[in-house]
Design a protein around this motif. Structure first.
Motif, PDB file in Angstrom:
ATOM      1  N   VAL A 186       0.850  -1.189   0.000  1.00 55.48           N
ATOM      2  CA  VAL A 186       0.000   0.000   0.000  1.00 55.48           C
ATOM      3  C   VAL A 186       0.892   1.247   0.000  1.00 55.48           C
ATOM      4  CG1 VAL A 186      -1.724   1.307   1.307  1.00 55.48           C
ATOM      5  CG2 VAL A 186      -1.836  -1.203   1.229  1.00 55.48           C
ATOM      6  N   SER A 187       0.703   2.093  -0.994  1.00 51.10           N
ATOM      7  CA  SER A 187       1.494   3.331  -1.037  1.00 51.10           C
ATOM      8  C   SER A 187       0.581   4.495  -1.399  1.00 51.10           C
ATOM      9  CB  SER A 187       2.630   3.216  -2.061  1.00 51.10           C
ATOM     10  OG  SER A 187       2.114   2.978  -3.344  1.00 51.10           O
ATOM     11  N   ARG A 188       1.031   5.695  -1.051  1.00 46.22           N
ATOM     12  CA  ARG A 188       0.255   6.887  -1.389  1.00 46.22           C
ATOM     13  C   ARG A 188       0.330   7.108  -2.907  1.00 46.22           C
ATOM     14  NH1 ARG A 188       4.745  11.179   0.928  1.00 46.22           N
ATOM     15  NH2 ARG A 188       4.363  10.064   2.844  1.00 46.22           N
ATOM     16  N   THR A 189      -0.581   7.916  -3.405  1.00 43.73           N
ATOM     17  CA  THR A 189      -0.638   8.141  -4.854  1.00 43.73           C
ATOM     18  C   THR A 189      -0.428   9.612  -5.174  1.00 43.73           C
ATOM     19  OG1 THR A 189      -2.364   6.476  -4.889  1.00 43.73           O
ATOM     20  CG2 THR A 189      -2.073   7.710  -6.892  1.00 43.73           C
ATOM     21  N   PHE A 190       0.263   9.844  -6.260  1.00 44.65           N
ATOM     22  CA  PHE A 190       0.321  11.211  -6.785  1.00 44.65           C
ATOM     23  C   PHE A 190       0.543  11.122  -8.284  1.00 44.65           C
ATOM     24  CE2 PHE A 190       4.625  10.108  -5.515  1.00 44.65           C
ATOM     25  CZ  PHE A 190       5.377  10.472  -6.621  1.00 44.65           C
TER      26      PHE A 190
ATOM     27  N   PHE B  42      -0.063   8.225 -13.088  1.00 45.45           N
ATOM     28  CA  PHE B  42      -0.188   8.122 -11.634  1.00 45.45           C
ATOM     29  C   PHE B  42       0.865   7.173 -11.083  1.00 45.45           C
ATOM     30  CE2 PHE B  42      -4.183  10.113 -12.463  1.00 45.45           C
ATOM     31  CZ  PHE B  42      -4.320  10.943 -11.355  1.00 45.45           C
ATOM     32  N   MET B  43       1.315   7.496  -9.916  1.00 47.11           N
ATOM     33  CA  MET B  43       2.382   6.731  -9.276  1.00 47.11           C
ATOM     34  C   MET B  43       1.854   6.241  -7.930  1.00 47.11           C
ATOM     35  SD  MET B  43       5.941   6.538  -9.567  1.00 47.11           S
ATOM     36  CE  MET B  43       6.371   7.952 -10.552  1.00 47.11           C
ATOM     37  N   GLY B  44       2.092   4.972  -7.610  1.00 47.37           N
ATOM     38  CA  GLY B  44       1.693   4.453  -6.307  1.00 47.37           C
ATOM     39  C   GLY B  44       0.251   3.988  -6.281  1.00 47.37           C
TER      40      GLY B  44
ATOM     41  N   PHE C 299       5.068  18.694   1.948  1.00 46.38           N
ATOM     42  CA  PHE C 299       5.170  18.214   0.567  1.00 46.38           C
ATOM     43  C   PHE C 299       5.220  16.692   0.595  1.00 46.38           C
ATOM     44  CE2 PHE C 299       7.258  16.926  -3.321  1.00 46.38           C
ATOM     45  CZ  PHE C 299       6.503  17.629  -4.257  1.00 46.38           C
ATOM     46  N   HIS C 300       4.290  16.079  -0.148  1.00 51.19           N
ATOM     47  CA  HIS C 300       4.158  14.618  -0.067  1.00 51.19           C
ATOM     48  C   HIS C 300       4.215  13.920  -1.418  1.00 51.19           C
ATOM     49  CE1 HIS C 300       3.058  15.114   4.159  1.00 51.19           C
ATOM     50  NE2 HIS C 300       2.369  16.160   3.743  1.00 51.19           N
ATOM     51  N   ASN C 301       4.252  14.714  -2.492  1.00 55.36           N
ATOM     52  CA  ASN C 301       4.192  14.090  -3.824  1.00 55.36           C
ATOM     53  C   ASN C 301       5.570  13.672  -4.322  1.00 55.36           C
ATOM     54  OD1 ASN C 301       1.510  14.592  -3.664  1.00 55.36           O
ATOM     55  ND2 ASN C 301       1.535  16.348  -5.051  1.00 55.36           N
TER      56      ASN C 301
ATOM     57  N   ALA D  89       9.026  -0.889   4.523  1.00 63.17           N
ATOM     58  CA  ALA D  89       8.406  -1.088   5.832  1.00 63.17           C
ATOM     59  C   ALA D  89       8.359   0.206   6.650  1.00 63.17           C
ATOM     60  CB  ALA D  89       9.181  -2.164   6.605  1.00 63.17           C
ATOM     61  N   ARG D  90       9.034   1.241   6.182  1.00 61.25           N
ATOM     62  CA  ARG D  90       9.155   2.464   6.972  1.00 61.25           C
ATOM     63  C   ARG D  90       8.121   3.547   6.640  1.00 61.25           C
ATOM     64  NH1 ARG D  90      14.471   3.172   9.082  1.00 61.25           N
ATOM     65  NH2 ARG D  90      13.796   5.238   9.769  1.00 61.25           N
ATOM     66  N   GLY D  91       7.446   3.403   5.510  1.00 59.19           N
ATOM     67  CA  GLY D  91       6.497   4.458   5.160  1.00 59.19           C
ATOM     68  C   GLY D  91       5.731   4.081   3.909  1.00 59.19           C
ATOM     69  N   ASP D  92       4.819   4.965   3.495  1.00 57.70           N
ATOM     70  CA  ASP D  92       3.974   4.619   2.347  1.00 57.70           C
ATOM     71  C   ASP D  92       4.387   5.386   1.078  1.00 57.70           C
ATOM     72  OD1 ASP D  92       3.141   7.179   2.908  1.00 57.70           O
ATOM     73  OD2 ASP D  92       0.997   6.707   2.896  1.00 57.70           O
TER      74      ASP D  92
END
Ligand code: SF4
Length: 367
Positions: A15-19, A25-27, A178-180, A202-205
Motif C-alpha cells: 500500500v502506497s500513497r498516490t500522486f 499516476f504513481m503508487g 510536501f508529499h508528492n 516497511a518504513r512508510g507509504d
C-alpha cells in the motif's frame, strides 16, 4: 459476455500513497510505470525530443533528462511542452535548476539528497514551488549521494545507511507539507539494493522507484535488474522501475516492460514460447524463433506463439498456445487454438506462422 479472470500475481501490491507525474499516476493501484533516461545532450532539443518519441513508442511511461548546465535548463520548457510523455529533470548539484525545471513545466524533478543537504533552507522553497506547480519529486539516494552522517564509521554503503539517508531526506520535505514524491535507494549490488528497498518499504507509504545503479552492459545489467526487481515486485514492492543499462535507452524500456509482463504486472503482449532445442530437434529452432519474434514484434495483442523443435513436447506446447508449430521430418504442424490446421514444408513455416499470427491478431484487435 465472458468475465475475464484477473491475471495471477505473486503478492498483493504494497500500500502506497498516490500522486501524479504529469498524466501518469504513481503508487496506490496505479500501473507500475517504466522509466528511462535520454542520452542526448538535453540542450539539443530536437535530438532529445526525437529520442523521447522513440522511447515512448517502445513503451516508456516517464522519461528523465539530465540537466547539468544552464543551456540544458533553458531547453526544458520546449522539451516539457512537446514531449508525448511526462518529463522529469534530473538535477544533481545546482538548486537553481530545480526551480528552473519546476517553472519549465517538467512533470517531475529528481533531486539528489546528498546535495540537498547543502541547501536545507531551500527545501521549503522547493516544496512550495513544487506544490504550486503540481510538480512531483523523486528523492534519489544512491551510494554516491548518501548523506555522510549516515555513513558513520562504515567503510561501505549498507542498506541501513541508504534507508536512513532517504527517510531523513523525506522528512525534510514532509515537514514542509510536501508529499508528492517517490523514493529510490539504488545500489549496484542487487543484494544490498533488495535489502534496502525491503527496509524502506516497511518504513512508510512512499511510492518506490526501483533501480539497480550502474547495472552494466546489456547482458549483465538485464540479469541484475531482472533478479533484483523480480524479487521485490514478487513481494508487491515497487511502483515505478528504471532498468539502467550501458546500452541504448530503448533497450532499457524493452527489458523493463518484459519484467513487468513476466510477473503479470502489465498485460502480456507477444509471448513466444520456444524450446531451447536439443539433440532431438529437427529444425533450427533458434533461427525460427528469432524470425517469428522479429516478424511479430509490431503486435500489440496478447498472442502466445509456440515454436517447438520436435514432436516430443512440440504438440503439447503448440496446443496450449494461440498459435504454434511442432516440427519434424522437414515439416511443421501448424496449430491454431489447439487444432492442427495444416502441415507445411519447413521452408514455409515462418511465412505461415506470421500469416496466421496476423490473422488471429486482427480478430483480437476487433474484439
Ligand atoms: Fe528438444 Fe523437442 Fe523439447 Fe525442443 S521440443 S527441447 S527439440 S525435445
Amino acid at each position: 459476455p465472458t468475465v475475464k479472470e484477473a491475471p495471477r500475481v505473486l503478492a498483493p501490491r504494497r500500500v502506497s500513497r498516490t500522486f501524479a507525474v504529469g498524466d501518469i499516476f504513481m503508487g496506490g493501484d496505479a500501473p507500475i510505470s517504466v522509466q528511462s533516461m535520454t542520452t542526448t545532450p538535453t540542450h539539443d532539443i530536437n535530438a532529445t525530443l526525437q529520442q523521447i518519441a522513440e522511447l515512448a513508442t517502445a513503451g516508456c511511461d516517464i522519461v528523465r533528462v539530465a540537466c547539468p548546465r544552464q543551456e540544458d535548463a533553458d531547453a526544458l520548457p520546449a522539451i516539457a511542452a512537446k514531449s508525448p510523455i511526462p518529463v522529469v529533470a534530473d538535477i544533481h548539484f545546482q538548486p537553481k535548476y530545480v526551480f528552473a525545471a519546476i517553472e519549465a513545466g517538467c512533470a517531475g524533478v529528481r533531486v539528489n539528497p546528498g546535495n540537498i543537504r547543502r541547501f536545507d533552507d531551500q527545501v521549503r522553497d522547493i516544496a512550495r514551488a513544487a506544490n504550486d506547480h503540481g510538480t512531483a519529486l523523486r528523492i534519489g539516494v544512491n551510494a554516491g549521494s548518501i548523506d555522510q552522517r549516515m555513513m558513520k564509521d562504515l567503510q561501505r554503503v549498507t542498506p541501513e545507511a541508504l534507508v536512513e539517508s532517504a527517510v531523513w531526506e523525506a522528512s525534510l520535505f514532509e515537514e514542509h507539507d510536501f508529499h508528492n514524491f517517490a523514493i529510490s535507494v539504488k545500489h549496484n549490488d542487487p543484494v544490498i539494493m533488495v535489502e534496502a528497498y525491503r527496509q524502506l518499504a516497511a518504513r512508510g507509504d512512499w511510492p518506490l522507484h526501483l533501480g539497480v545503479t550502474e547495472a552494466g552492459p546489456a547482458f549483465q545489467g538485464t540479469i541484475k535488474s531482472s533478479v533484483a526487481f523480480g524479487i521485490l515486485l514478487a513481494e508487491g514492492i515497487g511502483d515505478t522501475i528504471r532498468v539502467s543499462l550501458s546500452a541504448p535507452p530503448v533497450e532499457e524500456v524493452k527489458v523493463g516492460n518484459q519484467i513487468l509482463q513476466s510477473l503479470n504486472l502489465k498485460p502480456r503482449k507477444l509471448d513466444i514460447v520456444s524450446c531451447p532445442s536439443c539433440g532431438r530437434a529437427q529444425v533450427d529452432v533458434y533461427t525460427l524463433a528469432e524470425k517469428v519474434t522479429e516478424g511479430l514484434k509490431h503486435l500489440e495483442v496478447p498472442l502466445r506463439v509456440a515454436v517447438m523443435g520436435c514432436v516430443v513436447n512440440g504438440p503439447g506446447e503448440a496446443r496450449e498456445a494461440d498459435l504454434g508449430v511442432a516440427s519434424g521430418n522437414g515439416k511443421g504442424q501448424i496449430f491454431v487454438k489447439g487444432e492442427v490446421i495444416k502441415t507445411v514444408p519447413e521452408a514455409d513455416i515462418v511465412e505461415v506462422l506470421l500469416e496466421e499470427a496476423n490473422r488471429i491478431a486482427a480478430t483480437m484487435d476487433a474484439a
